[in-house]
Design an enzyme around this catalytic site. Structure first.
Site, PDB file in Angstrom:
ATOM      1  CD1 TRP A 141      11.927   3.863  -0.104  1.00 55.74           C
ATOM      2  CD2 TRP A 141      11.261   3.783   2.030  1.00 55.74           C
ATOM      3  NE1 TRP A 141      13.054   3.782   0.687  1.00 55.74           N
ATOM      4  CE2 TRP A 141      12.672   3.740   2.000  1.00 55.74           C
ATOM      5  CE3 TRP A 141      10.641   3.751   3.281  1.00 55.74           C
ATOM      6  CZ2 TRP A 141      13.477   3.660   3.154  1.00 55.74           C
ATOM      7  CZ3 TRP A 141      11.434   3.675   4.434  1.00 55.74           C
ATOM      8  CH2 TRP A 141      12.825   3.631   4.360  1.00 55.74           C
ATOM      9  CB  SER A 142       4.764   5.594   0.359  1.00 60.52           C
ATOM     10  OG  SER A 142       5.106   5.850   1.699  1.00 60.52           O
ATOM     11  CB  VAL A 143       5.469   2.375  -4.534  1.00 63.06           C
ATOM     12  CG1 VAL A 143       4.870   1.466  -5.596  1.00 63.06           C
ATOM     13  CG2 VAL A 143       6.009   3.655  -5.165  1.00 63.06           C
TER      14      VAL A 143
END
Lengths: 427, 427
Positions: A141-143
């Site tokens: 995801w936003s990693v």
């Protein structure tokens, strides 16, 4: 505690969602995608993968549900991850609210899929659940954003990208539609630090939120029947409208990262997945190829589409904790990591509404708690974490499939667990 | 010549299709999927990838167009492929029709993307075109079948699968629909050798042909708007009707391989991609993960959906040419390779209508020319080849993106090139 939270009402007064017992949503026990073939009611597709409990299986099988670009690891031997085991799962500490629990309890209660703890570059804990294997790729995801941020910093360092340049001069396509001008005058630095003024709501529980248009265009979500909106990121991004003043405040918006990814690809003349391979996957000696979600124009979904192995997330953290050195070479200049650690503008951060991250700032696509240890973090919805604590020489990489997208309800528990691990390793 | 062709009219009297100059369909020069992002008229999707010239780019980028299952290579160092270069591209020989040409001419004229020649297990030629890189995965089309065949032979050898068992007893789902019974009484051996009697036409130029329903169900082709047919292989296969007598004649039908893949997965209790990793990718020391096209039920498309690197196709051939040994171990028992080499029933083969492969037979999902050198071959549409010539200690692996699916028009040219390479290496 590393944070300096004020005495806010818990979760800003928001009701804590009712959550299933983690033991009741074990993907193998539920038979999700098990069988040759699985029965129809156990099949998971792009249309239902985020529904619970499907997510517990899906976040580590995304390439089976949608097209992906390879992030090539090269042909070399993986860089060594030496074991130095510690019984951290059993380590008990006081969690927020005062209960005593173990790291293992925290992992399970936050629907952990994999947990890797490195101390001084060695593996003190590696633990998986729900059938996850070390070689499995998990959706970060936003990693993903923090990887794009590193590529942007490297492009700036190489003189390929000017952080003060206005975006309109670098990506004329973003000026080209009727509603546009939204990005034209914003600078590279403003998208890098998410202070550009764009109307883009990221509310996963509100289908009118722009994040849905983004996810349909990028292929992260299956569009509903009759969907007539944009089908690629380069069609979606120019449609966004301006909102507020560029540079005035931090507002977390994935669209910024997609523009940043576009800027980086343009500046380097290299598609994002290929650049990530050259700059990080190959030099870090990654163990597995990564996999980037890809839109129908062949563009990697930089804001949330990266899938990688937990050990490779750990290698990234170990390199950052060691000032940019790993695998016998300097991979990221130390000064760039120091720039992340210094953080962004804490006053501007307050505009974000991230009450659970009070005291943080955001810099170069990283979250910076401004704690005594100088830690910094990559974070993704549903419980994806890379916590780098240079003072404690600690890296915590965690993949999860939490039923709730926002980390509002887990932030304090996560920080307490990181602090407990740091304290345990100091003894 | 290694074949013993009769004096048939060329191509059975069929008109040779008009073909574009290979130099006019170079994917990089045409700008296919080039640009950040590529302009709309240069974008390739699952809906247009087989259109020419798009195929020239697409067959080595399939994972970017559709979901795929990883065929994991494991963590080991790739098995060594020692170089022993020979200037084979310049080697001239007499092609069918009497013209003298070089191996390089043949490669270009057949729209070659990659060519790897191994002699005594060492690389005498490795050549790519159109921007293909050694690490790129190319769609193998029906070369996939021969990998499934090897897995089936190994399952039989291990006592997990009885070649004489009727399919209806092993996959009851294939008995379960109204039109059914098509597969019920056919045996494992009959699908393995493609002599079961099933109505299934494989004519890529005829949209009423069953191969289209197969490709829509398996996700190999994008279904047209309004498509209401089956969306997974396990839904498609039971719909096929019987035709003729089981065991009477060889008829090349991809549906047989999908049933075989199902049988192998059932017999071993292991999904096909995972089994392929365990039985071949890991022990062979493959250099790259493979990628299997996957249907919405998570089933690997065994009949035509495998993507792999050219060197890894070469490693497979080298193992087979060496009696099953590679990378310091016996990977496939020699007896199984001898069973392929002995071939199938040449009388039954005549039923197939494969006039260009006169004298061949088909055994265990491999094509057997019955030539003096004991060669055997895996073949896929649009020019995919693994030619194994044990007597000459020769392996030719070739990936192509020929505009014509059938190999009717290239078979004799391909065989002449293989023979010329064998002759050159004997001098």
């Amino acid at each position: 505690m590393m944070t300096d939270d004020q005495d806010l009402p818990p979760f800003g007064g928001m009701a804590i969602p009712e959550l299933p017992d983690p033991a009741s949503v074990e993907p193998l026990a539920l038979g999700l995608m098990q069988g040759l073939p699985p029965p129809p009611d156990k099949r998971i597709t792009l249309a239902n993968y985020r529904d619970y409990p499907n997510a517990r299986w899906a976040y580590r099988h995304m390439r089976e549900l949608a097209p992906t670009l390879r992030v090539w690891r090269g042909r070399g031997t993986p860089s060594a991850l030496e074991p130095a085991p510690r019984d951290l799962l059993a380590h008990r500490y006081e969690a927020p609210g005062g209960a005593r629990q173990s790291i293992g309890d925290w992992f399970t209660q936050t629907y952990g899929d994999g947990l890797l703890v490195l101390h001084r570059g060695r593996v003190v804990l590696e633990h998986y659940a729900g059938g996850m294997q070390p070689q499995d790729l998990h959706l970060a995801w936003s990693v993903s954003k923090s990887f794009v941020g590193l590529l942007a910093q490297l492009a700036i360092e190489a003189g390929q990208l000017d952080p003060e340049a206005p975006i309109g001069a670098l990506i004329p396509e973003l000026n080209a539609t009727s509603s546009a001008g939204a990005w034209t005058a914003a600078t590279v630095r403003q998208v890098l630090d998410m202070t550009a003024g764009i109307r883009y709501r990221e509310i996963y529980t509100d289908p009118s939120s722009e994040v849905f248009g983004y996810a349909f265009a990028g292929g992260l979500f299956a569009p509903p029947a009759g969907y007539a909106g944009p089908r690629s990121l380069d069609a979606f991004l120019p449609m966004l409208a301006p909102e507020g003043e560029h540079g005035a405040g931090f507002h977390y918006k994935t669209a910024h990262t997609e523009v940043l990814a576009w800027l980086v690809a343009r500046a380097t003349g290299t598609p994002l997945a290929e650049l990530l391979s050259r700059q990080l996957w190959q030099p870090l000696g990654m163990e597995e190829d990564g996999a980037f979600g890809v839109d129908p124009a062949g563009t990697a979904v930089g804001g949330g589409g990266l899938n990688l192995a937990l050990r490779d997330l750990g290698r990234t953290g170990a390199m950052l904790a060691a000032g940019g050195r790993w695998n016998g070479r300097q991979i990221v200049p130390t000064a760039l990591i120091e720039d992340i650690r210094r953080g962004g503008d804490r006053e501007k951060f307050k505009a974000s509404g991230y009450i659970e991250r009070f005291g943080y700032s955001y810099r170069n696509q990283w979250w910076v708690p401004h704690d005594a240890d100088g830690s910094f973090e990559a974070k993704g919805i549903h419980g994806q974490h890379l916590h780098v604590n240079p003072a404690a020489e600690l890296v915590v990489a965690k993949f999860s499939s939490h039923p709730v997208s926002t980390t509002l309800f887990t932030q304090h528990a996560d920080r307490a667990a990181f602090a407990a691990i740091a304290a345990a390793l100091r003894t």
